[in-house]
Design a protein around this motif. Structure first.
Motif, PDB file in Angstrom:
ATOM      1  N   GLY A 171       0.831  -1.199   0.000  1.00 44.86           N
ATOM      2  CA  GLY A 171       0.000   0.000   0.000  1.00 44.86           C
ATOM      3  C   GLY A 171       0.861   1.243   0.000  1.00 44.86           C
ATOM      4  O   GLY A 171       2.078   1.167   0.118  1.00 44.86           O
ATOM      5  N   HIS A 172       0.207   2.387  -0.162  1.00 44.26           N
ATOM      6  CA  HIS A 172       0.962   3.649  -0.124  1.00 44.26           C
ATOM      7  C   HIS A 172       0.297   4.642   0.817  1.00 44.26           C
ATOM      8  O   HIS A 172      -0.924   4.633   0.985  1.00 44.26           O
ATOM      9  CB  HIS A 172       1.148   4.242  -1.518  1.00 44.26           C
ATOM     10  CG  HIS A 172      -0.115   4.617  -2.246  1.00 44.26           C
ATOM     11  ND1 HIS A 172      -0.749   5.832  -2.052  1.00 44.26           N
ATOM     12  CD2 HIS A 172      -0.867   3.968  -3.163  1.00 44.26           C
ATOM     13  CE1 HIS A 172      -1.821   5.902  -2.840  1.00 44.26           C
ATOM     14  NE2 HIS A 172      -1.925   4.775  -3.517  1.00 44.26           N
ATOM     15  N   THR A 173       1.140   5.481   1.417  1.00 44.08           N
ATOM     16  CA  THR A 173       0.635   6.467   2.387  1.00 44.08           C
ATOM     17  C   THR A 173       0.300   7.810   1.758  1.00 44.08           C
ATOM     18  O   THR A 173      -0.461   8.584   2.342  1.00 44.08           O
ATOM     19  CB  THR A 173       1.687   6.725   3.484  1.00 44.08           C
ATOM     20  OG1 THR A 173       2.955   6.927   2.849  1.00 44.08           O
ATOM     21  CG2 THR A 173       1.767   5.569   4.472  1.00 44.08           C
TER      22      THR A 173
ATOM     23  N   ALA B 183     -10.428   6.233  -0.239  1.00 41.69           N
ATOM     24  CA  ALA B 183     -10.388   5.092  -1.156  1.00 41.69           C
ATOM     25  C   ALA B 183      -8.958   4.823  -1.643  1.00 41.69           C
ATOM     26  O   ALA B 183      -8.530   3.670  -1.698  1.00 41.69           O
ATOM     27  CB  ALA B 183     -11.311   5.347  -2.346  1.00 41.69           C
ATOM     28  N   ASP B 184      -8.247   5.862  -1.980  1.00 43.70           N
ATOM     29  CA  ASP B 184      -6.913   5.726  -2.580  1.00 43.70           C
ATOM     30  C   ASP B 184      -5.855   6.262  -1.637  1.00 43.70           C
ATOM     31  O   ASP B 184      -5.491   7.415  -1.728  1.00 43.70           O
ATOM     32  CB  ASP B 184      -6.882   6.476  -3.919  1.00 43.70           C
ATOM     33  CG  ASP B 184      -5.623   6.169  -4.707  1.00 43.70           C
ATOM     34  OD1 ASP B 184      -4.859   5.273  -4.294  1.00 43.70           O
ATOM     35  OD2 ASP B 184      -5.400   6.842  -5.718  1.00 43.70           O
ATOM     36  N   MET B 185      -5.309   5.417  -0.763  1.00 43.14           N
ATOM     37  CA  MET B 185      -5.798   4.092  -0.462  1.00 43.14           C
ATOM     38  C   MET B 185      -5.647   3.795   1.007  1.00 43.14           C
ATOM     39  O   MET B 185      -5.075   2.803   1.397  1.00 43.14           O
ATOM     40  CB  MET B 185      -5.057   3.050  -1.324  1.00 43.14           C
ATOM     41  CG  MET B 185      -3.546   3.127  -1.130  1.00 43.14           C
ATOM     42  SD  MET B 185      -2.655   1.825  -2.018  1.00 43.14           S
ATOM     43  CE  MET B 185      -3.131   0.397  -1.078  1.00 43.14           C
ATOM     44  N   LYS B 186      -6.160   4.719   1.798  1.00 43.98           N
ATOM     45  CA  LYS B 186      -6.006   4.514   3.242  1.00 43.98           C
ATOM     46  C   LYS B 186      -6.903   3.397   3.756  1.00 43.98           C
ATOM     47  O   LYS B 186      -6.540   2.696   4.713  1.00 43.98           O
ATOM     48  CB  LYS B 186      -6.200   5.831   3.964  1.00 43.98           C
ATOM     49  CG  LYS B 186      -4.917   6.644   3.776  1.00 43.98           C
ATOM     50  CD  LYS B 186      -4.976   8.057   4.131  1.00 43.98           C
ATOM     51  CE  LYS B 186      -3.534   8.605   4.207  1.00 43.98           C
ATOM     52  NZ  LYS B 186      -3.522  10.029   4.518  1.00 43.98           N
TER      53      LYS B 186
ATOM     54  N   ASP C 288       5.078   7.958  -2.015  1.00 44.85           N
ATOM     55  CA  ASP C 288       5.203   8.430  -3.405  1.00 44.85           C
ATOM     56  C   ASP C 288       4.664   7.485  -4.476  1.00 44.85           C
ATOM     57  O   ASP C 288       5.279   7.324  -5.531  1.00 44.85           O
ATOM     58  CB  ASP C 288       6.667   8.762  -3.741  1.00 44.85           C
ATOM     59  CG  ASP C 288       6.790   9.517  -5.060  1.00 44.85           C
ATOM     60  OD1 ASP C 288       5.967  10.426  -5.280  1.00 44.85           O
ATOM     61  OD2 ASP C 288       7.688   9.200  -5.857  1.00 44.85           O
ATOM     62  N   GLU C 289       3.500   6.889  -4.241  1.00 40.50           N
ATOM     63  CA  GLU C 289       2.895   6.129  -5.337  1.00 40.50           C
ATOM     64  C   GLU C 289       2.343   7.074  -6.384  1.00 40.50           C
ATOM     65  O   GLU C 289       2.337   6.779  -7.571  1.00 40.50           O
ATOM     66  CB  GLU C 289       1.778   5.219  -4.811  1.00 40.50           C
ATOM     67  CG  GLU C 289       1.327   4.151  -5.797  1.00 40.50           C
ATOM     68  CD  GLU C 289       0.213   4.588  -6.747  1.00 40.50           C
ATOM     69  OE1 GLU C 289      -0.005   3.904  -7.743  1.00 40.50           O
ATOM     70  OE2 GLU C 289      -0.418   5.638  -6.498  1.00 40.50           O
ATOM     71  N   GLU C 290       1.846   8.227  -5.917  1.00 45.40           N
ATOM     72  CA  GLU C 290       1.168   9.158  -6.830  1.00 45.40           C
ATOM     73  C   GLU C 290       2.150   9.954  -7.688  1.00 45.40           C
ATOM     74  O   GLU C 290       1.751  10.612  -8.639  1.00 45.40           O
ATOM     75  CB  GLU C 290       0.271  10.124  -6.033  1.00 45.40           C
ATOM     76  CG  GLU C 290      -0.783   9.430  -5.162  1.00 45.40           C
ATOM     77  CD  GLU C 290      -1.911   8.788  -5.976  1.00 45.40           C
ATOM     78  OE1 GLU C 290      -1.894   8.876  -7.218  1.00 45.40           O
ATOM     79  OE2 GLU C 290      -2.801   8.191  -5.346  1.00 45.40           O
ATOM     80  N   GLY C 291       3.430   9.920  -7.329  1.00 43.63           N
ATOM     81  CA  GLY C 291       4.426  10.657  -8.108  1.00 43.63           C
ATOM     82  C   GLY C 291       5.224   9.715  -8.981  1.00 43.63           C
ATOM     83  O   GLY C 291       4.678   9.026  -9.845  1.00 43.63           O
TER      84      GLY C 291
ATOM     85  N   ALA D  32      -3.298  -3.221  -2.508  1.00 43.19           N
ATOM     86  CA  ALA D  32      -4.601  -2.879  -1.931  1.00 43.19           C
ATOM     87  C   ALA D  32      -5.228  -1.621  -2.528  1.00 43.19           C
ATOM     88  O   ALA D  32      -5.869  -0.844  -1.832  1.00 43.19           O
ATOM     89  CB  ALA D  32      -4.449  -2.738  -0.412  1.00 43.19           C
ATOM     90  N   GLU D  33      -5.048  -1.420  -3.813  1.00 38.51           N
ATOM     91  CA  GLU D  33      -5.624  -0.238  -4.474  1.00 38.51           C
ATOM     92  C   GLU D  33      -7.140  -0.388  -4.635  1.00 38.51           C
ATOM     93  O   GLU D  33      -7.669  -1.494  -4.651  1.00 38.51           O
ATOM     94  CB  GLU D  33      -4.989  -0.067  -5.869  1.00 38.51           C
ATOM     95  CG  GLU D  33      -3.540   0.357  -5.850  1.00 38.51           C
ATOM     96  CD  GLU D  33      -3.335   1.849  -5.616  1.00 38.51           C
ATOM     97  OE1 GLU D  33      -4.335   2.590  -5.501  1.00 38.51           O
ATOM     98  OE2 GLU D  33      -2.160   2.262  -5.535  1.00 38.51           O
ATOM     99  N   PRO D  34      -7.845   0.750  -4.762  1.00 39.21           N
ATOM    100  CA  PRO D  34      -9.311   0.702  -4.883  1.00 39.21           C
ATOM    101  C   PRO D  34      -9.757   0.112  -6.218  1.00 39.21           C
ATOM    102  O   PRO D  34      -9.735   0.797  -7.242  1.00 39.21           O
ATOM    103  CB  PRO D  34      -9.728   2.175  -4.754  1.00 39.21           C
ATOM    104  CG  PRO D  34      -8.518   2.951  -5.144  1.00 39.21           C
ATOM    105  CD  PRO D  34      -7.336   2.129  -4.733  1.00 39.21           C
TER     106      PRO D  34
HETATM  107 ZN    ZN Z   1      -3.354   4.513  -5.081  1.00 40.50          ZN
END
Ligand code: ZN
Length: 418
Positions: A96-98, A129-132, A163-166, A189-191
């Motif tokens: 997962g990512h924070t 949802a993305d993704m806590k 940094d998943e979004e970057g 564990a992505e939505p």
């Molecule tokens: Zn995500």
């Protein structure tokens, strides 16, 4: 639990050991932390990573924080059953990512984006949802497995990265530091609406600079116009896109491949002037790929297009820079992890397994591409809701994900590797 049977008693007990109140507490705790990375404002993933680490320490575990970049820690935490032997047994990663994307203008949100308000079954907030929710479900699943399967012959490695979004620095750092080496399978564990996703679309990001010769707009014949070169290039790329779409057809889960020009600029930098033909123009391409395509071949074709255009116009030059390449992924349907997820799915979700495809790249892309790790992307939350205002997740879906992860983990880890 629904009517269907679990494939084994341990899976049933692992699923039942997931505590819905705990899932909600974790998800709310994470949403309250504004983990938007912004170098200028100095905000980052640190507090969210610390929160995850605290939860793990409270379980008696020993999480490790490693900075993928300053202020941007990955959290890595292992738990192994007493029967675990690394030479024989499997390691399942919960990934997962924070980080979350910016909330934009908070006034546009019906519920403040970091309040983590719960209304009925719905948790509101940026990153819910993305993704806590997915991270919360992963932690809750680990807790459940620890409780019911202390003698398990396997290991769970939690990798909650930055940094998943970057540029996906977090997962790249994780892999480069060797953390992926003993991982035999990963649940990302992505939505994905709790659909089993075995395919992820690939992506290429490309800068194209077109250089000509600057001249006065009254004397265009004195120069070489990079704007025309750019236009010819864009048209040629569209034709190539059509050929690829015709060749590959519509992928069952990923749809068509696309080569999309997203940014054009002329001049490439500096002030535009109507009566000046600029020296340089710029176009960015956002390319989305599907199984059956090769990123190397795509790059070669872009260079061939450029070479043809250069040959047709003296002193016209193209510079093509593929600055990011994230391959498509395809996990084999008969992989033991896929089988484990499918086996527990009906009992947890109350339906036959549902399948989907991931429209973009995820951290799982690099686990698959760099270390050949089979990945199953599945998690709570509507696929379309991330990055929008009024993001939300259903708590019941989040609990279902946690139960699925826990039950799949004990099923997958109960067998020897190989
Ligand atoms: Zn995500």
């Amino acid at each position: 639990m629904k009517g269907s049977e679990f494939p084994n008693d341990l899976a049933r007990r692992a699923a039942e050991a997931v505590d819905p109140a705990r899932v909600q507490e974790l998800a709310q705790g994470l949403v309250r932390i504004r983990s938007v990375f912004d170098a200028e404002l100095g905000t980052n993933e640190t507090a969210a990573a610390e929160y995850v680490a605290e939860q793990l320490r409270a379980l008696g575990l020993d999480p490790i924080l490693e900075e993928a970049a300053p202020g941007r820690p990955n959290v890595i935490c292992d738990w192994a059953g007493s029967g675990f032997d690394v030479s024989k047994h499997r390691t399942l990663m919960f990934e997962g990512h924070t980080d979350v994307v910016t909330e934009g203008d908070p006034a546009k949100w019906r519920v403040p984006p970091f309040e983590a308000r719960v209304e009925g079954d719905v948790l509101h907030g940026r990153g819910s949802a993305d993704m806590k929710a997915g991270v919360a479900a992963s932690i809750a699943a680990l807790e459940a497995v620890m409780r019911v399967a202390p003698e398990l012959t396997g290991r769970i490695r939690l990798g909650i990265v930055a940094d998943e979004e970057g540029m996906m620095l977090g997962i790249k750092h994780f892999i480069n530091n060797g953390w992926a080496d003993e991982v035999t399978g990963a649940i990302v564990a992505e939505p994905e609406e709790n659909e089993i996703c075995l395919f992820q679309k690939g992506a290429m990001r490309v800068h194209v600079h077109v250089t000509g010769v600057m001249s006065h707009g009254a004397m265009p014949y004195a120069g070489v116009n990079p704007v025309r070169g750019l236009a010819d290039f864009v048209v040629a790329v569209r034709d190539y896109e059509r050929r690829e779409q015709a060749r590959l057809g519509e992928h069952e889960f990923l749809g068509l491949p696309w080569l999309t020009p997203t940014v054009t600029r002329a001049p490439a930098s500096g002030e535009a002037q109507l009566n000046v033909m600029p020296e340089q123009a710029y176009v960015a391409l956002d390319i989305r790929t599907v199984p059956g395509q090769s990123h190397d071949e795509i790059e070669a074709e872009l260079r061939a297009i450029a070479a043809r255009l250069e040959a047709g116009t003296e002193r016209l030059r193209f510079d093509i820079d593929v600055f990011e390449s994230r391959p498509w992924t395809e996990t084999q349907a008969n992989d033991p992890l896929v089988r484990a997820v499918e086996a527990v799915y009906p009992a947890v979700l109350g339906s036959e397994p549902r399948y989907g495809g991931v429209p973009g790249a995820t951290d799982g892309t690099f686990l698959w591409a760099w270390r050949s790790i089979p990945i199953v992307t599945i998690g709570p939350g509507d696929r379309e809701i991330p990055h929008q205002v009024d993001e939300f997740v259903r708590l019941s879906d989040t609990v279902a994900s946690a139960r699925l992860y826990a039950a799949a983990a004990v099923t997958y880890l109960a067998s020897d590797n190989g």
